[in-house]
Design an enzyme around this catalytic site. Structure first.
Site, PDB file in Angstrom:
ATOM      1  N   GLY A 384      -5.534  -3.379   0.135  1.00 39.18           N
ATOM      2  CA  GLY A 384      -4.611  -2.914   1.187  1.00 39.18           C
ATOM      3  C   GLY A 384      -3.335  -2.291   0.666  1.00 39.18           C
ATOM      4  O   GLY A 384      -2.370  -2.127   1.416  1.00 39.18           O
ATOM      5  N   THR A 386      -2.648   0.865  -0.514  1.00 38.16           N
ATOM      6  CA  THR A 386      -2.367   2.205   0.042  1.00 38.16           C
ATOM      7  C   THR A 386      -2.047   2.111   1.534  1.00 38.16           C
ATOM      8  O   THR A 386      -1.205   2.849   2.046  1.00 38.16           O
ATOM      9  CB  THR A 386      -3.565   3.147  -0.205  1.00 38.16           C
ATOM     10  OG1 THR A 386      -3.861   3.102  -1.600  1.00 38.16           O
ATOM     11  CG2 THR A 386      -3.264   4.578   0.178  1.00 38.16           C
ATOM     12  N   GLU A 509       1.293   4.720  -8.369  1.00 34.97           N
ATOM     13  CA  GLU A 509       1.042   4.777  -9.820  1.00 34.97           C
ATOM     14  C   GLU A 509       0.742   6.206 -10.262  1.00 34.97           C
ATOM     15  O   GLU A 509      -0.396   6.598 -10.506  1.00 34.97           O
ATOM     16  CB  GLU A 509      -0.100   3.837 -10.207  1.00 34.97           C
ATOM     17  CG  GLU A 509      -0.312   3.707 -11.695  1.00 34.97           C
ATOM     18  CD  GLU A 509       0.919   3.239 -12.476  1.00 34.97           C
ATOM     19  OE1 GLU A 509       1.944   3.951 -12.465  1.00 34.97           O
ATOM     20  OE2 GLU A 509       0.855   2.169 -13.100  1.00 34.97           O
TER      21      GLU A 509
END
Length: 592
Positions: A384, A386, A509
């Site tokens: 979860g 994103t 990231e």
């Protein structure tokens, strides 16, 4: 369109027409121009109805001496006036049609930009594009090409029949006895033709969708050696279209001779019976000629009226799909307060959210992001992470719980103000087709000075590679930035974020898909970007996590651990595994 519309076919038609007229009214049609165009068409048709009577008089009193200059000039004048009125009418109708379609497209475009992300999750992009282009063109076709044909056709038919009945009602009735027979034969064929053309529309849409999908992902097709599979699927669509085309051809092959046969029968009746009437003195030769001309004024509009109804059916379908988009719940980017101080903690309290109501992705997530600090989110794929970003950007609203900036719920702020506080850099930073300058300045509401642009590029370590390009900042990046490397795309995305000077940073990231050389440069650029900003990072690498002020471990939508790197190493087994895997990965990378 709506369930109660399906009660009877009549209800459907009337409701569809109401919806169609409502859509046209909302696009602010040029009523005066439409009125003038229709008036000119009607005048032109009425002139056309007088011409056969004029011809009758000429034929009946035909001697060289009777052909006065006045008659010739009058006849020529009538023809010229009819042609001019018709030409002006066609132009004005085209103007009105394009004006209406531009109005509908403008409303659609405005709507598409303020529809929530959830709309695009549920609808294919190709279908949405089709609403904007094809469906609006169908409506334009009905207005510009078929509407006057329908109105003037009805006037022409009624007028011609009235004059014929007045001239010789017996002959008129005998002639029209052919029409019911023709109708009985042609009506079923027309219905069949409608079904085939509907099927053809659906198949064409499906085929277009396949083409768009394959051609937009041609690199994937080639990399996966999927050409034979895609060729097979495309061929199925082509063969299906071919079959529909043949069905259409068969119906046309039956209709064309039937229509010719009906016309021939009419002419035989007209000349056979009419000839007898002329020889017996019941009618004059001029009347027979007028009869023939009026007959053409009845037959020709019938095809126009048929085409109008076919196009009207398509336009009703197009209206329905357009209204589906226009009626959809939209975002309001500008209503709400302005964020005055974004340098405050961001608090998530018991946030529950799922893309489907019954399948939550986040299950009671609570944590605080301190202002100016770095919070890293770690966890297995599908936990979860994103989705959490999407909620913070307010692409979706939590089904339960709240997100607050300090003591204020973020829902208080306008979307435009809230999103202007956020800089987002993802793993695959999206670029638009255009120049490097266009991409760095994308979304800026003001003029960006060259100094600001160069400073952002310098801090993102993008200036080095930009200066090496022949066109510098005016270099075209290609569709989705295809002409640049991954590292170059990331640095442009970071420069874009720096230029916006956001107070809140969200990094998915941004270095995970880069090679080690690019990663070092991008990481330096990110460090510049993170200075003094509240930062949330989805972390795939240990280096990011070690430096974070706080780490949140997310598993299947729940937080199972939070703290610093050392705290989680001591107390969280899964985090320890994650750290060990990363150390092994780094050791193997170093060995290579």
């Amino acid at each position: 369109m709506r369930d109660h519309h399906r009660n009877t076919s009549n209800t459907v038609k009337s409701t569809d027409w109401r919806a169609f007229l409502h859509l046209i009214r909302q696009s602010e049609p040029p009523k005066l121009i439409l009125g003038i165009a229709l008036a000119l068409s009607i005048i032109s048709t009425l002139v056309g109805l007088v011409i056969p009577l004029f011809t009758k008089n000429v034929v009946d009193s035909f001697t060289i001496s009777s052909l006065s200059t006045g008659k010739i000039v009058g006849m020529a004048g009538a023809f010229v006036a009819q042609a001019i009125a018709s030409g002006i009418s066609v132009y004005l109708l085209n103007y009105a049609g394009h004006h209406i379609v531009a109005g509908i497209r403008d409303r659609l475009w405005k709507k598409l930009l303020v529809l929530p992300v959830s709309f695009y999750d549920q609808n294919k992009t190709g279908d949405t594009v089709s609403r904007m282009t094809n469906d609006t063109s169908v409506i334009k076709g009905l207005i510009t090409e078929h509407m006057t044909g329908f109105v003037t056709g009805i006037i022409s038919i009624i007028g011609s029949i009235a004059v014929l009945m007045y001239m010789d009602w017996k002959m008129t009735l005998i002639m029209f006895s052919v029409f019911p027979i023709a109708f009985l034969i042609l009506f079923p064929l027309g219905r069949q033709m409608y079904k085939v053309s509907k099927g053809m529309q659906g198949e064409t849409a499906s085929f277009t969708s396949t083409l768009t999908r394959v051609l937009s992902e041609i690199r994937l097709v080639k990399a996966a050696n999927a050409e034979p599979v895609e060729y097979k699927e495309g061929s199925l669509g082509i063969r299906s279209l071919f079959r529909f085309g043949l069905k259409e051809g068969k119906i046309q092959a039956m209709m064309a001779p039937l229509i010719s046969f009906v016309m021939l029968m009419l002419l035989v009746v007209l000349f056979g019976y009419g000839g007898m009437r002329v020889s017996s003195g019941a009618i004059t030769a001029g009347q027979l000629v007028a009869f023939m001309l009026y007959l053409f004024q009845i037959v020709m509009p019938i095809t126009q009226i048929t085409q109008f109804f076919n196009q009207a059916q398509k336009a009703m379908g197009a209206t329905e799909t357009i209204l589906d988009v226009l009626d959809h719940q939209e975002e309001d980017p500008y209503t709400g307060d302005t964020v005055t101080n974004a340098a405050q903690p961001i608090l998530l309290e018991n946030v529950i959210f799922g893309y489907k109501q019954e399948e939550p992705v986040l299950k009671g997530v609570s944590f605080t992001m301190d202002a100016g600090k770095v919070t890293a989110i770690v966890g297995p794929s599908g936990s979860g992470k994103t989705t959490l970003f999407a909620l913070l950007e307010r692409f979706y609203s939590p089904q339960a719980g709240s997100i607050r900036l300090g003591s204020d719920s973020v829902e208080r702020f306008s979307l435009e103000s809230w999103r202007s506080q956020i800089g987002y850099v993802s793993q695959e930073s999206p670029l638009i087709s255009g120049t490097i300058r266009d991409n760095i300045c994308y979304g800026m509401q003001r003029e960006v000075t060259p100094e600001e642009l160069e400073r952002a590029a310098r801090m993102a370590y993008a200036d080095v590679f930009i200066q090496e390009l022949a066109d510098g900042y005016d270099t075209q990046v290609g569709e989705r930035g295809i002409k640049l490397s991954g590292g170059q795309r990331q640095r442009i995305a970071i420069a874009r974020a720096l230029l916006r000077d956001p107070k809140i940073l969200m990094l998915d990231e941004a270095t995970s898909s880069l090679d080690s050389k690019s990663e070092i440069v991008v990481q330096q650029a990110l460090n510049n970007l993170m200075q003094g900003r509240t930062t949330l990072v989805i972390a795939h690498r240990l280096s990011t996590v070690v430096d974070a002020d706080q780490i949140i471990f997310l598993e299947k939508g729940r937080i199972t651990g939070s703290g610093t790197h050392e705290q989680l190493l001591d107390h969280h087994e899964l985090y320890r595994e994650f750290a060990e895997q990363q150390l092994q990965h780094q050791a193997s990378s170093a060995a290579h």
